[in-house]
Scaffold this motif. Structure first.
Motif, PDB file in Angstrom:
ATOM      1  N   GLY A 196     -18.347 -27.457   4.703  1.00 30.77           N
ATOM      2  CA  GLY A 196     -18.437 -28.766   5.131  1.00 30.77           C
ATOM      3  C   GLY A 196     -18.273 -29.315   6.336  1.00 30.77           C
ATOM      4  N   PRO A 197     -17.461 -30.235   6.672  1.00 31.45           N
ATOM      5  CA  PRO A 197     -17.135 -30.848   8.117  1.00 31.45           C
ATOM      6  C   PRO A 197     -16.840 -29.823   9.264  1.00 31.45           C
ATOM      7  CG  PRO A 197     -15.338 -31.548   6.741  1.00 31.45           C
ATOM      8  CD  PRO A 197     -16.136 -30.674   5.901  1.00 31.45           C
ATOM      9  N   GLY A 198     -15.986 -28.847   8.619  1.00 30.52           N
ATOM     10  CA  GLY A 198     -15.519 -27.889   9.823  1.00 30.52           C
ATOM     11  C   GLY A 198     -14.955 -26.627   9.282  1.00 30.52           C
ATOM     12  N   ALA A 199     -13.832 -26.171  10.155  1.00 34.25           N
ATOM     13  CA  ALA A 199     -13.248 -24.769   9.813  1.00 34.25           C
ATOM     14  C   ALA A 199     -11.664 -25.129   9.904  1.00 34.25           C
ATOM     15  CB  ALA A 199     -13.363 -23.893  10.941  1.00 34.25           C
ATOM     16  N   GLU A 200     -11.036 -24.107   8.970  1.00 36.31           N
ATOM     17  CA  GLU A 200      -9.470 -24.302   8.871  1.00 36.31           C
ATOM     18  C   GLU A 200      -9.087 -23.053   8.796  1.00 36.31           C
ATOM     19  OE1 GLU A 200      -7.807 -25.645   5.268  1.00 36.31           O
ATOM     20  OE2 GLU A 200      -9.563 -24.899   3.922  1.00 36.31           O
ATOM     21  N   VAL A 201      -7.921 -22.974   9.429  1.00 41.62           N
ATOM     22  CA  VAL A 201      -7.014 -21.497   9.169  1.00 41.62           C
ATOM     23  C   VAL A 201      -6.539 -21.536   7.861  1.00 41.62           C
ATOM     24  CG1 VAL A 201      -5.155 -20.372   9.881  1.00 41.62           C
ATOM     25  CG2 VAL A 201      -6.547 -21.657  11.662  1.00 41.62           C
ATOM     26  N   ALA A 202      -7.150 -20.727   6.849  1.00 42.83           N
ATOM     27  CA  ALA A 202      -6.525 -20.638   5.528  1.00 42.83           C
ATOM     28  C   ALA A 202      -5.403 -19.983   5.362  1.00 42.83           C
ATOM     29  CB  ALA A 202      -7.842 -20.318   4.538  1.00 42.83           C
ATOM     30  N   LEU A 203      -5.230 -18.662   6.239  1.00 42.70           N
ATOM     31  CA  LEU A 203      -4.288 -18.223   6.225  1.00 42.70           C
ATOM     32  C   LEU A 203      -3.670 -17.732   7.578  1.00 42.70           C
ATOM     33  CD1 LEU A 203      -2.087 -16.158   4.590  1.00 42.70           C
ATOM     34  CD2 LEU A 203      -3.539 -14.397   4.786  1.00 42.70           C
ATOM     35  N   PRO A 204      -2.573 -18.271   8.234  1.00 46.36           N
ATOM     36  CA  PRO A 204      -1.968 -18.050   9.476  1.00 46.36           C
ATOM     37  C   PRO A 204      -1.743 -16.524   9.553  1.00 46.36           C
ATOM     38  CG  PRO A 204      -1.007 -20.039   8.558  1.00 46.36           C
ATOM     39  CD  PRO A 204      -1.798 -19.344   7.453  1.00 46.36           C
ATOM     40  N   ALA A 205      -1.752 -16.044  10.838  1.00 41.88           N
ATOM     41  CA  ALA A 205      -1.452 -14.370  10.848  1.00 41.88           C
ATOM     42  C   ALA A 205      -0.001 -14.267  10.010  1.00 41.88           C
ATOM     43  CB  ALA A 205      -1.155 -14.222  12.217  1.00 41.88           C
ATOM     44  N   THR A 206      -0.172 -13.234   9.197  1.00 37.70           N
ATOM     45  CA  THR A 206       0.917 -12.886   8.367  1.00 37.70           C
ATOM     46  C   THR A 206       1.037 -11.223   8.062  1.00 37.70           C
ATOM     47  OG1 THR A 206       2.113 -13.408   6.653  1.00 37.70           O
ATOM     48  CG2 THR A 206      -0.310 -13.261   6.178  1.00 37.70           C
ATOM     49  N   ARG A 207       1.991 -11.138   7.459  1.00 38.27           N
ATOM     50  CA  ARG A 207       2.054  -9.610   7.018  1.00 38.27           C
ATOM     51  C   ARG A 207       2.705  -9.704   5.597  1.00 38.27           C
ATOM     52  NH1 ARG A 207       6.213  -6.501  10.938  1.00 38.27           N
ATOM     53  NH2 ARG A 207       6.009  -4.918   9.128  1.00 38.27           N
ATOM     54  N   SER A 208       2.918 -10.802   5.140  1.00 41.10           N
ATOM     55  CA  SER A 208       3.446 -11.217   3.529  1.00 41.10           C
ATOM     56  C   SER A 208       2.145 -11.252   2.571  1.00 41.10           C
ATOM     57  CB  SER A 208       4.045 -12.697   3.608  1.00 41.10           C
ATOM     58  OG  SER A 208       4.394 -13.046   2.389  1.00 41.10           O
ATOM     59  N   ILE A 209       2.229 -10.233   1.657  1.00 49.25           N
ATOM     60  CA  ILE A 209       1.284 -10.384   0.570  1.00 49.25           C
ATOM     61  C   ILE A 209       1.389 -11.794  -0.098  1.00 49.25           C
ATOM     62  CG2 ILE A 209       0.640  -9.284  -1.506  1.00 49.25           C
ATOM     63  CD1 ILE A 209       1.082  -6.687  -0.378  1.00 49.25           C
TER      64      ILE A 209
END
Length: 252
Positions: A119-132
């Motif tokens: 669509g109009p751009g990009a998004e961080v769907a999942l920030p850096a994590t170690r959590s399942i």
């Protein structure tokens, strides 16, 4: 296919790193601890002699150990979420791959992030994590459809990687791009090439492009993107979780 170099990384169990732990590779000036044989050899090399059972050492003779161990990594998935059915397939494969990688994150000490563009751009769907749990919860809410703002996705990836580098300077990054290389909108392909070149020039991360192009007529745009990134381009026989996770494990 490996992340370039072996740096002073955060300790982990994934890719090669030089650091204070691990097997000694050789003696070097400024290394870890005191490497006695290397120090003696350096002194002998400048002509030092043994007098009264002692070897006269100078500061310049001191050598430490260069040690090679393993380090943890940041894996960033950049996923084309434009379109419909194909986008859902890509997201399903990435979600499964993220879950697979995070299952052994405790041992490997890796972190994983996901960025989508649509669509109009990009998004961080999942920030850096170690959590399942965090990964499953956030990735379940992803939407698909719309145009393909590839350049915005690449720029967002660079920003995320550089933020994480400032937070944890020793953690090297691998960017995994799942795309057919298409970039819609005004100046789409030119802007995408410029964004990819910026990632390459900044040396922010190693990269690999997973070519998601389908159909009989092939444009080869994913290969062009990979060339701009200075990255290999991979075609998978099946775009599924195991295959995508395998790309990551081979890359680092």
């Amino acid at each position: 296919m490996r992340l370039p170099g072996a740096g002073e990384g955060l300790s982990g169990r994934r890719s090669a790193a030089h650091g204070p732990r691990g097997a000694t590779v050789r003696a070097i000036a400024g290394g870890h601890g005191v490497h006695v044989p290397g120090t003696v050899a350096a002194a002998a090399g400048r002509g030092a002699v043994v007098e009264d059972g002692r070897l006269a050492l100078e500061t310049r003779d001191l050598r430490g150990a260069l040690r090679r161990g393993t380090e943890s990594n940041l894996v960033v998935f950049l996923v084309d979420a434009s379109g419909s059915m194909a986008a859902r397939d890509r997201l399903s494969a990435v979600t499964g791959a993220v879950t697979s990688l995070l299952r052994d994150a405790y041992q490997k000490r890796d972190t994983v992030a996901v960025i989508t563009f649509r669509g109009p751009g990009a998004e961080v769907a999942l920030p850096a994590t170690r959590s399942i749990d965090a990964a499953v919860r956030r990735l379940a809410r992803l939407r698909t459809g719309g145009r393909t703002p590839l350049a915005e996705g690449l720029v967002e990836a660079l920003h995320l990687i550089e933020r994480e580098r400032r937070r944890e300077p020793g953690r090297r990054a691998l960017l995994v791009v799942l795309s057919d290389g298409r970039a819609t909108g005004p100046g789409g392909r030119e802007r995408a090439r410029a964004a990819a070149a910026a990632l390459r020039e900044r040396g922010a991360a190693g990269a690999v492009v997973v070519d998601c192009e389908s159909g009989r007529v092939r444009l080869g745009l994913a290969a062009e993107l990979a060339d701009s990134l200075g990255a290999p381009c991979v075609r998978l026989a099946a775009l599924d979780a195991d295959a995508v996770a395998g790309v990551v494990r081979a890359g680092i």
